[in-house]
Design a protein around this motif. Structure first.
Motif, mmCIF file in Angstrom:
data_model
loop_
_atom_site.group_PDB
_atom_site.id
_atom_site.type_symbol
_atom_site.label_atom_id
_atom_site.label_comp_id
_atom_site.label_asym_id
_atom_site.label_seq_id
_atom_site.Cartn_x
_atom_site.Cartn_y
_atom_site.Cartn_z
ATOM 1 N N GLY A 157 28.741 -28.621 16.626
ATOM 2 C CA GLY A 157 27.536 -28.041 17.199
ATOM 3 C C GLY A 157 27.666 -26.558 17.473
ATOM 4 N N LEU A 158 28.887 -26.092 17.703
ATOM 5 C CA LEU A 158 29.117 -24.671 17.929
ATOM 6 C C LEU A 158 29.193 -23.871 16.626
ATOM 7 N N ALA A 159 29.494 -24.538 15.538
ATOM 8 C CA ALA A 159 29.774 -23.838 14.283
ATOM 9 C C ALA A 159 28.510 -23.220 13.695
ATOM 10 N N GLY A 160 28.676 -22.079 13.105
ATOM 11 C CA GLY A 160 27.613 -21.481 12.311
ATOM 12 C C GLY A 160 26.552 -20.732 13.085
ATOM 13 N N GLY A 161 26.616 -20.722 14.415
ATOM 14 C CA GLY A 161 25.612 -19.990 15.168
ATOM 15 C C GLY A 161 24.222 -20.584 15.107
ATOM 16 N N VAL A 162 24.093 -21.854 14.726
ATOM 17 C CA VAL A 162 22.764 -22.469 14.657
ATOM 18 C C VAL A 162 22.659 -23.649 15.607
ATOM 19 N N GLY A 163 23.707 -23.878 16.396
ATOM 20 C CA GLY A 163 23.697 -25.042 17.276
ATOM 21 C C GLY A 163 23.620 -24.648 18.732
ATOM 22 N N LEU A 164 24.653 -24.999 19.498
ATOM 23 C CA LEU A 164 24.641 -24.757 20.934
ATOM 24 C C LEU A 164 24.588 -23.268 21.269
ATOM 25 N N VAL A 165 25.190 -22.451 20.464
ATOM 26 C CA VAL A 165 25.186 -21.012 20.703
ATOM 27 C C VAL A 165 24.509 -20.327 19.518
ATOM 28 N N TYR A 166 23.274 -19.936 19.723
ATOM 29 C CA TYR A 166 22.549 -19.249 18.657
ATOM 30 C C TYR A 166 22.986 -17.796 18.591
ATOM 31 N N ALA A 167 23.344 -17.338 17.384
ATOM 32 C CA ALA A 167 23.661 -15.939 17.189
ATOM 33 C C ALA A 167 22.389 -15.112 17.087
ATOM 34 N N ASP A 168 21.267 -15.748 16.763
ATOM 35 C CA ASP A 168 19.998 -15.063 16.565
ATOM 36 C C ASP A 168 19.114 -15.203 17.796
ATOM 37 N N SER A 169 18.136 -14.296 17.900
ATOM 38 C CA SER A 169 17.130 -14.410 18.947
ATOM 39 C C SER A 169 16.183 -15.558 18.616
ATOM 40 N N THR A 170 15.343 -15.921 19.583
ATOM 41 C CA THR A 170 14.396 -17.017 19.351
ATOM 42 C C THR A 170 13.459 -16.692 18.199
ATOM 43 N N ASP A 171 12.990 -15.446 18.124
ATOM 44 C CA ASP A 171 12.097 -15.065 17.021
ATOM 45 C C ASP A 171 12.817 -15.151 15.675
ATOM 46 N N GLU A 172 14.090 -14.814 15.650
ATOM 47 C CA GLU A 172 14.843 -14.913 14.399
ATOM 48 C C GLU A 172 15.056 -16.370 14.001
ATOM 49 N N VAL A 173 15.244 -17.250 14.999
ATOM 50 C CA VAL A 173 15.365 -18.677 14.700
ATOM 51 C C VAL A 173 14.051 -19.201 14.128
ATOM 52 N N ILE A 174 12.927 -18.734 14.662
ATOM 53 C CA ILE A 174 11.621 -19.127 14.120
ATOM 54 C C ILE A 174 11.520 -18.725 12.654
ATOM 55 N N ALA A 175 11.957 -17.512 12.329
ATOM 56 C CA ALA A 175 11.920 -17.065 10.934
ATOM 57 C C ALA A 175 12.813 -17.939 10.057
#
Length: 238
Positions: A169-187
């Motif tokens: 869940g921690l791997a890749g910055g898409v799980g528990l810890v997002y490397a991106d902002s919420t708007d970037e996750v939306i994109a």
């Protein structure tokens, strides 16, 4: 017998009381309930990721236009911000409940085994936030609390399953810890939703496995506590 001689009693003095055991079932129930809420929160994020992918990116482009420019959010994007904020708050609550349970389990393990934990108290917090060591010390704290009480037993497999899912869940910055902002996750949901969905499902599975682990270790420790209670062992709660 002289006046200065003291009669010697045949009874040895009682040993000093050991550390008192702490109730653990209530803390376990709170942690399991918090994990259930966390799983629900991340399932909700998965639903919104699907909704965003199905709606498709607006003609005006992603919310973050680059160069510090942001377009007004759509109703769906705005609702995702709310879901994301709720998920973050629930995750924090879950972390606190888990640490409270782990603190009690560690204290009881010390009282039952008579040995000090392998990792000192500061690691109860630092183990999760210090880079690199957070890849193995949190699991080590949990495993040490169980093994110190049951050195002749194998570590329950659910501990390893929980930790593997947590790391995934921690791997890749898409799980528990997002490397991106919420708007970037939306994109990202508009353009490549599958990695987001995979991470969401891994985290839901990790929460479920953590709940099972808590129940397993708590049940084992409570049984040992119940076994020691009739013996009148110093420090044992009645």
């Amino acid at each position: 017998m002289s006046d200065q001689e003291t009669p010697v009693s045949g009874k040895a003095p009682d040993p000093p009381p050991g550390p008192a055991l702490r109730p653990v079932r209530g803390a376990a129930r709170c942690a399991v309930a918090a994990l259930a809420l966390a799983a629900l929160a991340w399932a909700a994020r998965a639903v919104w990721h699907v909704r965003l992918a199905m709606a498709g990116q607006p003609a005006s482009g992603p919310p973050d236009q680059g160069g510090g420019q942001h377009r007004p959010l759509t109703a769906l994007e705005d609702s995702y911000h709310l879901v994301s904020s709720w998920g973050g708050a629930v995750t924090l609550l879950c972390a606190l409940a888990f640490l409270l349970w782990l603190d009690r389990v560690r204290d009881n393990a010390r009282a039952l085994s008579g040995t000090e934990p392998r990792y000192g108290y500061p690691w109860l917090i630092l183990a999760w936030i210090v880079p690199v060591v957070n890849l193995w010390i949190p699991r080590g704290i949990v495993a040490d609390a169980h093994r110190s009480v049951f050195p002749d037993r194998r570590l329950p497999a659910v501990v390893n399953w929980w930790w593997a899912l947590w790391l995934a869940g921690l791997a890749g910055g898409v799980g528990l810890v997002y490397a991106d902002s919420t708007d970037e996750v939306i994109a990202r949901a508009y353009t490549d939703v599958l990695p987001l969905l995979a991470a969401d499902m891994v985290i839901v599975a990790a929460a479920g496995t953590a709940a099972l682990m808590i129940r397993t270790l708590t049940t084992a420790q409570q049984e040992r506590m119940d076994e020691t209670a009739p013996t009148g062992r110093p420090g044992t709660a009645s």
